[in-house]
Write an enzyme that holds these catalytic residues in place. Sequence first.
Site, PDB file in Angstrom:
ATOM      1  N   LYS A  14       0.691  -1.407  -0.181  1.00 22.18           N
ATOM      2  CA  LYS A  14      -0.028   0.160  -0.067  1.00 22.18           C
ATOM      3  C   LYS A  14       0.732   1.268  -0.174  1.00 22.18           C
ATOM      4  O   LYS A  14       0.759   2.222  -0.738  1.00 22.18           O
ATOM      5  CB  LYS A  14      -0.795   0.150   1.274  1.00 22.18           C
ATOM      6  N   ARG A  89      -9.622   1.726   8.722  1.00 21.01           N
ATOM      7  CA  ARG A  89      -9.264   0.337   9.144  1.00 21.01           C
ATOM      8  C   ARG A  89     -10.400  -0.378   9.926  1.00 21.01           C
ATOM      9  O   ARG A  89     -10.219  -1.510  10.094  1.00 21.01           O
ATOM     10  CB  ARG A  89      -8.008   0.196   9.925  1.00 21.01           C
ATOM     11  N   ARG A 128      11.242  -6.693   5.098  1.00 20.53           N
ATOM     12  CA  ARG A 128      11.319  -5.129   5.166  1.00 20.53           C
ATOM     13  C   ARG A 128      11.628  -4.654   6.377  1.00 20.53           C
ATOM     14  O   ARG A 128      12.665  -3.862   6.561  1.00 20.53           O
ATOM     15  CB  ARG A 128       9.676  -4.688   5.094  1.00 20.53           C
ATOM     16  N   ARG A 134      11.559  -0.463  11.423  1.00 17.48           N
ATOM     17  CA  ARG A 134      10.410  -0.686  12.147  1.00 17.48           C
ATOM     18  C   ARG A 134      10.215  -1.800  13.248  1.00 17.48           C
ATOM     19  O   ARG A 134      10.321  -3.188  12.753  1.00 17.48           O
ATOM     20  CB  ARG A 134       9.151  -0.670  10.967  1.00 17.48           C
ATOM     21  N   ARG A 146      -0.829  -8.348  13.631  1.00 16.73           N
ATOM     22  CA  ARG A 146      -1.123  -7.407  12.836  1.00 16.73           C
ATOM     23  C   ARG A 146      -2.142  -7.779  11.656  1.00 16.73           C
ATOM     24  O   ARG A 146      -3.120  -7.379  11.224  1.00 16.73           O
ATOM     25  CB  ARG A 146       0.081  -6.547  12.196  1.00 16.73           C
TER      26      ARG A 146
END
Length: 191
Positions: A14, A89, A128, A134, A146
């Site tokens: 996204k 969300r 990632r 992160r 998540r």
Amino acid sequence: MLNLVIFGPPGSGKGTQAVKIAEKFNLFHLSTGDIFRANIKGGTELGNLAQTFMDKGDLVPDEVTIKMLQAEVEKHPEVKGFIFDGFPRTIPQADSLDKFLATRKTNISNMLSLEVEDEELLKRIILRGKNSGRADDQNEEIVRNRIKEYNTKTAPLKNYYLQQGKCKIILGLGGIEEIFGKLCAAIETVV
Ligand code: AMP
């Protein structure tokens, strides 16, 4: 105004695609995750609150997120439109967004849903996490939570927009440019 929602599970691409869409269609990219992370970095009250949820991979409560989103939109009255990335969300967030945009005499033009399978998401996010720094990308348990939050609270939003005739489904597998091409073709049908 052209207002788009880019939708999909964590790791579906996204954020990457939203940046490219914003540039091509001259839209303001509004990522709630980025705004929360900037607040955490800045040590603001909002950041401290959001961090307690983000660290666990839970969603930040609706009332906090909705208030923040509306304030961000109000900061940019001059823009041609928004691409909302990571918002809404939940159904209450989507409802509040519709009502809020209506008060501003505009609406959501379309929602673009990127579809990727869970196991592929997990692989991508862990990869990632090695580069992004992160914290919520680096722990498999948090990543799984998540994805679970997405499947239980966020995925139902697809029907919400389908019922409004505003949902375009795009397979999120393949190269970045290939997926971008499919997204652009979908957007061209609504501009
Ligand atoms: P993202 O960068 O979109 O993956 O978001 C990272 C984290 O920020 C999420 O796991 C949530 O904890 C929080 N977050 C971002 N956007 C929202 C939202 N619309 N509602 C609730 N929590 C959010």
